[in-house]
Design an enzyme around this catalytic site. Structure first.
Site, PDB file in Angstrom:
ATOM      1  N   GLU A  40      87.412  97.051  -8.352  1.00  0.00           N
ATOM      2  CA  GLU A  40      86.831  97.869  -9.574  1.00  0.00           C
ATOM      3  C   GLU A  40      87.685  98.794  -9.650  1.00  0.00           C
ATOM      4  O   GLU A  40      88.343  99.411  -8.797  1.00  0.00           O
ATOM      5  CB  GLU A  40      84.975  98.525  -8.487  1.00  0.00           C
ATOM      6  CG  GLU A  40      84.229  99.881  -9.013  1.00  0.00           C
ATOM      7  CD  GLU A  40      83.662 100.327  -8.202  1.00  0.00           C
ATOM      8  OE1 GLU A  40      82.323 101.183  -8.461  1.00  0.00           O
ATOM      9  OE2 GLU A  40      84.057 100.325  -6.894  1.00  0.00           O
ATOM     10  N   LYS A 112      77.219  97.601 -13.108  1.00  0.00           N
ATOM     11  CA  LYS A 112      77.048  97.720 -11.299  1.00  0.00           C
ATOM     12  C   LYS A 112      75.305  98.131 -11.810  1.00  0.00           C
ATOM     13  O   LYS A 112      75.458  99.698 -12.898  1.00  0.00           O
ATOM     14  CB  LYS A 112      77.735  98.965 -11.484  1.00  0.00           C
ATOM     15  CG  LYS A 112      77.933  99.321  -9.892  1.00  0.00           C
ATOM     16  CD  LYS A 112      78.876 100.389  -9.397  1.00  0.00           C
ATOM     17  CE  LYS A 112      78.653 101.086  -8.535  1.00  0.00           C
ATOM     18  NZ  LYS A 112      79.305 101.440  -7.292  1.00  0.00           N
ATOM     19  N   CYS A 150      80.367  96.613  -5.713  1.00  0.00           N
ATOM     20  CA  CYS A 150      81.121  98.199  -4.351  1.00  0.00           C
ATOM     21  C   CYS A 150      79.779  98.471  -3.851  1.00  0.00           C
ATOM     22  O   CYS A 150      78.876  97.461  -2.802  1.00  0.00           O
ATOM     23  CB  CYS A 150      81.920  98.936  -5.216  1.00  0.00           C
ATOM     24  SG  CYS A 150      82.126 100.480  -4.523  1.00  0.00           S
TER      25      CYS A 150
END
Length: 263
Positions: A40, A112, A150
Protein backbone atom coordinates in the site's frame (compact mmCIF):
# COMPACT_ATOMS: atom_id res chain seq x y z
CA UNK A 1 1.60 -19.58 -10.86
CA UNK A 2 4.46 -18.07 -8.87
CA UNK A 3 3.86 -15.00 -6.71
CA UNK A 4 6.43 -12.67 -5.18
CA UNK A 5 5.79 -10.36 -2.25
CA UNK A 6 8.02 -7.30 -2.50
CA UNK A 7 8.64 -5.49 0.79
CA UNK A 8 10.04 -1.99 0.28
CA UNK A 9 10.12 1.26 2.24
CA UNK A 10 8.61 4.05 0.15
CA UNK A 11 9.88 7.61 0.55
CA UNK A 12 8.48 11.05 -0.19
CA UNK A 13 10.20 10.93 -3.60
CA UNK A 14 7.67 9.46 -6.04
CA UNK A 15 10.19 9.10 -8.88
CA UNK A 16 12.65 7.28 -6.61
CA UNK A 17 9.89 4.92 -5.46
CA UNK A 18 9.05 4.08 -9.07
CA UNK A 19 12.70 3.32 -9.77
CA UNK A 20 12.87 1.07 -6.67
CA UNK A 21 9.77 -0.83 -7.79
CA UNK A 22 11.44 -1.38 -11.15
CA UNK A 23 14.60 -2.70 -9.50
CA UNK A 24 12.71 -5.04 -7.16
CA UNK A 25 10.37 -6.25 -9.93
CA UNK A 26 13.44 -7.44 -11.82
CA UNK A 27 14.43 -9.52 -8.77
CA UNK A 28 10.95 -11.04 -8.65
CA UNK A 29 11.11 -11.85 -12.36
CA UNK A 30 14.51 -13.50 -11.85
CA UNK A 31 12.85 -15.65 -9.16
CA UNK A 32 10.39 -16.84 -11.82
CA UNK A 33 7.42 -14.83 -10.56
CA UNK A 34 4.34 -14.31 -12.70
CA UNK A 35 2.98 -11.74 -10.22
CA UNK A 36 4.80 -9.22 -8.00
CA UNK A 37 2.85 -7.57 -5.17
CA UNK A 38 4.08 -4.31 -3.64
CA UNK A 39 2.78 -2.49 -0.53
CA UNK A 40 0.00 0.00 0.00
CA UNK A 41 1.21 3.56 -0.76
CA UNK A 42 4.10 2.15 -2.78
CA UNK A 43 3.86 5.41 -4.72
CA UNK A 44 4.64 7.67 -1.76
CA UNK A 45 5.69 7.01 1.82
CA UNK A 46 2.87 8.11 4.11
CA UNK A 47 3.20 8.69 7.85
CA UNK A 48 0.34 11.20 7.91
CA UNK A 49 -2.11 12.18 5.18
CA UNK A 50 -1.27 15.86 5.31
CA UNK A 51 -2.27 18.42 2.64
CA UNK A 52 1.34 18.29 1.41
CA UNK A 53 0.97 14.54 0.79
CA UNK A 54 -2.53 14.72 -0.70
CA UNK A 55 -1.48 17.31 -3.27
CA UNK A 56 0.84 14.68 -4.75
CA UNK A 57 -2.07 12.37 -5.66
CA UNK A 58 -2.08 11.45 -9.35
CA UNK A 59 -4.72 10.32 -11.85
CA UNK A 60 -4.57 6.77 -13.15
CA UNK A 61 -3.13 8.01 -16.43
CA UNK A 62 -0.46 10.01 -14.60
CA UNK A 63 3.29 9.39 -14.61
CA UNK A 64 3.40 6.92 -11.73
CA UNK A 65 0.84 4.40 -13.02
CA UNK A 66 2.15 4.89 -16.56
CA UNK A 67 5.61 4.10 -15.20
CA UNK A 68 4.31 0.95 -13.51
CA UNK A 69 2.83 -0.19 -16.82
CA UNK A 70 6.19 0.31 -18.48
CA UNK A 71 7.88 -1.74 -15.76
CA UNK A 72 5.36 -4.56 -16.14
CA UNK A 73 5.94 -4.60 -19.90
CA UNK A 74 9.72 -4.45 -19.58
CA UNK A 75 10.05 -7.07 -16.87
CA UNK A 76 7.28 -9.32 -18.18
CA UNK A 77 5.27 -9.86 -14.99
CA UNK A 78 1.99 -8.64 -13.52
CA UNK A 79 2.38 -5.91 -10.88
CA UNK A 80 0.08 -4.89 -8.03
CA UNK A 81 0.97 -1.71 -6.14
CA UNK A 82 -0.63 0.93 -3.95
CA UNK A 83 -1.11 4.47 -5.25
CA UNK A 84 -2.59 7.74 -4.02
CA UNK A 85 -5.21 8.44 -6.67
CA UNK A 86 -6.44 11.93 -7.43
CA UNK A 87 -10.19 12.62 -7.34
CA UNK A 88 -10.97 15.59 -9.62
CA UNK A 89 -12.69 18.40 -7.78
CA UNK A 90 -12.19 16.90 -4.31
CA UNK A 91 -9.58 17.54 -1.63
CA UNK A 92 -9.66 13.87 -0.60
CA UNK A 93 -8.01 11.10 -2.64
CA UNK A 94 -8.52 7.38 -3.16
CA UNK A 95 -6.21 4.87 -1.51
CA UNK A 96 -5.99 2.62 -4.54
CA UNK A 97 -4.44 -0.62 -5.72
CA UNK A 98 -3.63 -0.88 -9.40
CA UNK A 99 -3.07 -4.07 -11.39
CA UNK A 100 -0.87 -3.89 -14.49
CA UNK A 101 -0.08 -6.63 -16.96
CA UNK A 102 2.75 -6.78 -19.51
CA UNK A 103 0.27 -7.09 -22.39
CA UNK A 104 -2.50 -4.65 -21.46
CA UNK A 105 -1.18 -2.20 -18.88
CA UNK A 106 -3.77 -1.14 -16.31
CA UNK A 107 -6.46 -3.85 -16.07
CA UNK A 108 -8.00 -3.37 -12.59
CA UNK A 109 -8.29 -0.79 -9.81
CA UNK A 110 -9.42 -1.32 -6.22
CA UNK A 111 -10.33 1.60 -3.96
CA UNK A 112 -9.82 0.76 -0.29
CA UNK A 113 -13.19 0.08 1.32
CA UNK A 114 -12.39 0.02 5.05
CA UNK A 115 -10.59 3.19 6.07
CA UNK A 116 -8.18 3.19 8.99
CA UNK A 117 -10.10 5.11 11.62
CA UNK A 118 -8.41 3.24 14.45
CA UNK A 119 -5.36 3.29 16.74
CA UNK A 120 -5.44 7.10 16.77
CA UNK A 121 -5.66 7.54 12.99
CA UNK A 122 -8.55 9.01 10.95
CA UNK A 123 -7.94 8.00 7.34
CA UNK A 124 -11.48 8.98 6.34
CA UNK A 125 -10.62 12.66 6.82
CA UNK A 126 -8.34 12.45 3.78
CA UNK A 127 -9.42 9.36 1.81
CA UNK A 128 -12.75 8.61 0.13
CA UNK A 129 -13.88 5.02 0.75
CA UNK A 130 -14.34 2.76 -2.23
CA UNK A 131 -17.71 1.42 -3.32
CA UNK A 132 -18.98 -2.00 -2.26
CA UNK A 133 -19.67 -3.26 -5.76
CA UNK A 134 -18.10 -6.68 -5.26
CA UNK A 135 -14.74 -8.40 -5.38
CA UNK A 136 -12.11 -7.05 -7.78
CA UNK A 137 -10.36 -10.03 -9.36
CA UNK A 138 -8.00 -10.85 -12.23
CA UNK A 139 -6.33 -13.96 -13.62
CA UNK A 140 -2.61 -14.75 -13.77
CA UNK A 141 -1.44 -17.97 -15.41
CA UNK A 142 -4.75 -19.70 -14.72
CA UNK A 143 -4.95 -18.54 -11.08
CA UNK A 144 -7.73 -16.22 -9.89
CA UNK A 145 -6.41 -13.38 -7.73
CA UNK A 146 -8.36 -10.97 -5.49
CA UNK A 147 -7.19 -7.69 -3.94
CA UNK A 148 -7.87 -5.95 -0.63
CA UNK A 149 -5.87 -3.35 1.29
CA UNK A 150 -4.34 -3.18 4.79
CA UNK A 151 -7.16 -2.47 7.30
CA UNK A 152 -9.47 -4.65 5.16
CA UNK A 153 -7.56 -7.56 6.72
CA UNK A 154 -9.50 -7.04 9.95
CA UNK A 155 -12.86 -7.65 8.24
CA UNK A 156 -13.46 -11.35 7.52
CA UNK A 157 -16.56 -10.62 5.43
CA UNK A 158 -14.42 -8.92 2.78
CA UNK A 159 -12.23 -12.01 2.43
CA UNK A 160 -15.25 -14.34 2.41
CA UNK A 161 -16.71 -12.37 -0.49
CA UNK A 162 -13.61 -13.34 -2.46
CA UNK A 163 -13.95 -16.99 -1.49
CA UNK A 164 -17.52 -16.88 -2.77
CA UNK A 165 -16.34 -15.85 -6.26
CA UNK A 166 -13.69 -18.57 -6.42
CA UNK A 167 -10.49 -16.68 -5.69
CA UNK A 168 -7.38 -18.84 -5.34
CA UNK A 169 -5.17 -16.21 -3.69
CA UNK A 170 -6.11 -12.98 -1.93
CA UNK A 171 -3.41 -10.29 -1.78
CA UNK A 172 -3.28 -7.60 0.90
CA UNK A 173 -0.88 -4.74 0.13
CA UNK A 174 -0.50 -2.75 3.35
CA UNK A 175 1.33 -0.06 5.23
CA UNK A 176 0.71 -1.82 8.55
CA UNK A 177 1.48 0.89 11.08
CA UNK A 178 3.68 -0.14 14.04
CA UNK A 179 1.94 -0.14 17.40
CA UNK A 180 0.94 -2.28 20.40
CA UNK A 181 0.57 -5.93 19.34
CA UNK A 182 0.34 -4.85 15.69
CA UNK A 183 2.91 -7.33 14.36
CA UNK A 184 1.08 -10.16 16.12
CA UNK A 185 -2.26 -8.97 14.73
CA UNK A 186 -0.79 -8.83 11.23
CA UNK A 187 0.42 -12.40 11.14
CA UNK A 188 -2.54 -13.81 13.08
CA UNK A 189 -5.10 -12.17 10.82
CA UNK A 190 -3.30 -13.12 7.60
CA UNK A 191 -3.17 -16.75 8.68
CA UNK A 192 -6.78 -16.66 9.86
CA UNK A 193 -8.03 -15.31 6.53
CA UNK A 194 -6.20 -18.15 4.76
CA UNK A 195 -7.40 -20.87 7.13
CA UNK A 196 -11.07 -19.85 7.30
CA UNK A 197 -11.35 -19.46 3.51
CA UNK A 198 -9.00 -22.31 2.57
CA UNK A 199 -7.19 -20.22 -0.03
CA UNK A 200 -3.76 -18.59 -0.26
CA UNK A 201 -3.10 -15.18 1.29
CA UNK A 202 -0.21 -12.91 0.34
CA UNK A 203 0.14 -9.99 2.75
CA UNK A 204 2.88 -7.46 1.95
CA UNK A 205 3.52 -4.38 4.04
CA UNK A 206 5.94 -1.49 4.05
CA UNK A 207 9.15 -2.31 5.87
CA UNK A 208 10.30 -0.59 9.09
CA UNK A 209 9.98 2.08 10.16
CA UNK A 210 7.18 3.09 7.81
CA UNK A 211 5.48 -0.25 8.47
CA UNK A 212 6.01 -3.25 10.69
CA UNK A 213 7.60 -5.45 8.05
CA UNK A 214 6.92 -9.16 8.33
CA UNK A 215 5.31 -9.64 4.92
CA UNK A 216 4.21 -13.24 4.38
CA UNK A 217 2.62 -15.79 2.06
CA UNK A 218 0.25 -18.31 3.69
CA UNK A 219 -1.12 -21.50 2.17
CA UNK A 220 -4.76 -22.72 2.57
CA UNK A 221 -3.88 -24.77 5.66
CA UNK A 222 -2.29 -21.76 7.37
CA UNK A 223 1.33 -22.75 6.68
CA UNK A 224 3.66 -19.79 6.16
CA UNK A 225 5.42 -20.47 2.85
CA UNK A 226 7.61 -17.39 2.88
CA UNK A 227 8.22 -14.43 5.16
CA UNK A 228 10.25 -11.22 5.01
CA UNK A 229 11.50 -9.81 8.30
CA UNK A 230 12.60 -6.29 9.07
CA UNK A 231 14.55 -5.57 5.88
CA UNK A 232 13.37 -4.86 2.37
CA UNK A 233 13.34 -7.91 0.15
CA UNK A 234 11.48 -10.40 -2.00
CA UNK A 235 10.15 -13.87 -1.32
CA UNK A 236 8.43 -16.07 -3.87
CA UNK A 237 6.09 -19.06 -3.60
CA UNK A 238 4.04 -21.21 -5.93
CA UNK A 239 0.24 -20.80 -5.85
CA UNK A 240 -1.19 -24.26 -6.56
CA UNK A 241 -4.96 -24.62 -7.14
CA UNK A 242 -4.53 -28.35 -6.53
CA UNK A 243 -3.38 -27.59 -3.00
CA UNK A 244 -6.61 -25.67 -2.40
CA UNK A 245 -8.66 -28.67 -3.54
CA UNK A 246 -6.60 -30.98 -1.35
CA UNK A 247 -7.09 -28.83 1.75
CA UNK A 248 -10.83 -28.48 1.11
CA UNK A 249 -11.16 -32.25 1.09
CA UNK A 250 -9.72 -32.33 4.61
CA UNK A 251 -11.26 -29.08 5.86
CA UNK A 252 -14.56 -28.52 3.98
CA UNK A 253 -15.54 -25.53 6.11
CA UNK A 254 -16.81 -23.51 3.14
CA UNK A 255 -19.07 -26.37 2.07
CA UNK A 256 -20.27 -26.95 5.65
CA UNK A 257 -21.23 -23.36 6.51
CA UNK A 258 -24.92 -22.66 7.01
CA UNK A 259 -25.17 -19.00 5.99
CA UNK A 260 -23.71 -16.69 3.37
CA UNK A 261 -22.58 -13.07 3.20
CA UNK A 262 -25.30 -10.76 1.91
CA UNK A 263 -24.46 -8.83 -1.24
Amino acid sequence: MKLSICQIVSTEDVAANLAEIGRVAEIAAADGADLAVFPEFAMIGVTALTPEVLVQAQPLDGPFVTGLAQIAERVGIVIVAGVLEEIPGEARAYNSLVVLTPESGLVAVYHKAHLYDAFGFKESDSIRPGSLDGAITFDVAGVKVGVLTCYDLRFPEAARQHADVGVDVLVYPAAWVPGPRKEDHWQTLARARAIENTFYVAAVTQGPSLGTGGSLIVDPMGIVLGEIGERSGVTTAAILPGRISEVRQTNPSLANRRFTIAA
